[in-house]
Motif scaffolding. Structure first.
Motif, short mmCIF file in Angstrom:
data_model
loop_
_atom_site.label_atom_id
_atom_site.label_comp_id
_atom_site.label_asym_id
_atom_site.label_seq_id
_atom_site.Cartn_x
_atom_site.Cartn_y
_atom_site.Cartn_z
N LEU A 22 -27.05 -10.85 6.76
CA LEU A 22 -25.91 -9.95 6.80
C LEU A 22 -24.65 -10.76 7.09
O LEU A 22 -24.70 -11.77 7.79
CB LEU A 22 -26.09 -8.91 7.93
N THR A 23 -23.53 -10.32 6.52
CA THR A 23 -22.26 -10.97 6.84
C THR A 23 -21.86 -10.61 8.28
O THR A 23 -22.42 -9.66 8.86
CB THR A 23 -21.14 -10.51 5.90
N GLU A 26 -20.78 -7.08 8.42
CA GLU A 26 -21.92 -6.15 8.36
C GLU A 26 -22.65 -6.07 9.70
O GLU A 26 -23.12 -5.00 10.10
CB GLU A 26 -22.89 -6.56 7.24
N LYS A 27 -22.76 -7.20 10.39
CA LYS A 27 -23.38 -7.16 11.72
C LYS A 27 -22.58 -6.27 12.67
O LYS A 27 -23.15 -5.50 13.45
CB LYS A 27 -23.47 -8.58 12.30
N GLU A 29 -20.67 -3.86 11.79
CA GLU A 29 -20.85 -2.47 11.35
C GLU A 29 -22.19 -1.91 11.84
O GLU A 29 -22.28 -0.77 12.29
CB GLU A 29 -20.77 -2.40 9.81
N LEU A 30 -23.24 -2.74 11.76
CA LEU A 30 -24.57 -2.34 12.25
C LEU A 30 -24.51 -1.95 13.73
O LEU A 30 -25.04 -0.91 14.14
CB LEU A 30 -25.57 -3.49 12.03
N TRP A 278 -29.17 2.60 6.16
CA TRP A 278 -28.04 1.69 5.86
C TRP A 278 -28.52 0.24 5.94
O TRP A 278 -28.24 -0.57 5.07
CB TRP A 278 -26.92 1.96 6.88
N LEU A 279 -29.30 -0.05 6.98
CA LEU A 279 -29.77 -1.42 7.18
C LEU A 279 -30.73 -1.84 6.06
O LEU A 279 -30.66 -2.96 5.55
CB LEU A 279 -30.45 -1.51 8.55
N LYS A 282 -28.74 -2.81 3.08
CA LYS A 282 -28.12 -4.13 3.21
C LYS A 282 -29.14 -5.25 3.05
O LYS A 282 -28.81 -6.33 2.55
CB LYS A 282 -27.44 -4.28 4.59
#
Ligand code: ZN
Length: 301
Positions: A22-23, A26-27, A29-30, A278-279, A282
């Motif tokens: 993950l970028t 993205e991390k 966002e997670l 979502w995860l 990704k």
């Protein structure tokens, strides 16, 4: 209503064992999705040597981008003094350290024996406590080892005793089934002993679902006095010693189990399922968790 804290570990323990990266955004966002679902404690990053764990090389940046919210605690993993200093400087609310219950596993995984690791903990504890942050120590491979096999409870108990010593006692001790071999009676016995040896220290369980006993073990742990349980959204992650195995117990499955059993988690199940989906998107795969497929308890038709 009784309650248990669920500690979300997908951003660190989960992602560290996944092939897909993950970028940094993205991390972040997670972690935001976990917080929006009601999670209060998140293992956000690892402050280990980025050469050893390239997935966690952006730990400082992740911490810099996370919003500071009242009641939300970000945990950073550190395996030595340098890592603890970085975690503190990055603004981690809690620092987690690892001691392995098996000498062979400790040598292979940490590059140091148990005695040396305990010395390291005292230095880490000094850094974390003087910074006024909370500390926890995970006893890894507490229920079985890929190299030594059975790990007797007496060995785990002597580690608990060493860790619970006066001024370097952590705020919390976690018992981890790193390779996913434990069964509930074993978990109950270990948490009973931990409660007797270190009654003032909080107790946390960390279970991998490698042999599908993870949720049963988590339930047994909370019955035996664990106040916190680790879980990863979607059940992502893996185990480097059990190829193709699933990872941590899935957060949303654990929320379902506990809440339907009358144990509060503060987490919204539907939001957690959404975060797991979502995860999975990704990571480009279907996550192992079951609730993501089955959905929550059905409404009357
Ligand atoms: Zn783990």
């Amino acid at each position: 209503m009784p309650s248990v804290d669920i500690v979300e570990v997908a951003p660190r323990d989960g992602l560290q064992s996944e092939q897909a990266r993950l970028t940094t955004a993205e991390k972040v966002e997670l972690i935001g999705l976990a917080v929006a679902a009601g999670v209060r404690r998140i293992e956000a990053a690892s402050f280990v040597n980025p050469k050893r764990v390239p997935q966690m090389a952006d730990a400082d940046e992740v911490m810099r981008l996370l919003p500071r919210l009242a009641g939300i605690s970000y945990i950073g993993l550190a395996l030595n003094e340098r890592g603890a200093e970085r975690a503190v400087a990055a603004g981690c609310d809690e620092v987690n350290f690892v001691v392995v219950a098996s000498e062979t596993f400790s040598q292979r995984n940490q590059g140091a024996g148990i005695a040396e690791t305990l010395d390291g903990w005292r230095r880490v504890a000094a850094v974390v406590k003087s910074a006024g942050r909370r500390s926890s120590v995970t006893i890894a491979a507490a229920f079985g080892c890929p190299f030594e096999g059975e790990i007797g409870l007496d060995r785990v108990a002597s580690l608990m005793e060493r860790l619970a010593e006066n001024d370097t006692a952590p705020d919390e001790i976690a018992l981890a089934d790193t390779i996913g071999v434990a069964v509930p009676p074993q978990v109950r016995a270990a948490f009973d002993v931990l409660g007797r040896i270190a009654p003032a220290v909080k107790r946390r369980g960390h279970f991998h679902n490698t042999r599908n006993t993870g949720l049963a073990n988590a339930f047994a742990a909370q019955e035996a006095g664990a106040q916190a349980l680790d879980a990863s959204l979607g059940g992502i992650g893996g185990c480097p010693f059990a190829p193709a195995a699933t990872g941590n117990i899935p957060t949303e499955d654990l929320v379902y189990l506990l809440e339907r059993s009358g144990i509060g988690t503060g987490i919204n199940l539907q939001s957690a399922i959404g975060a797991a989906q979502w995860l999975g998107d990704k990571l480009g795969k279907r996550v192992p968790g079951m609730l993501e497929k089955a959905g929550p308890f059905p409404a009357a038709a």
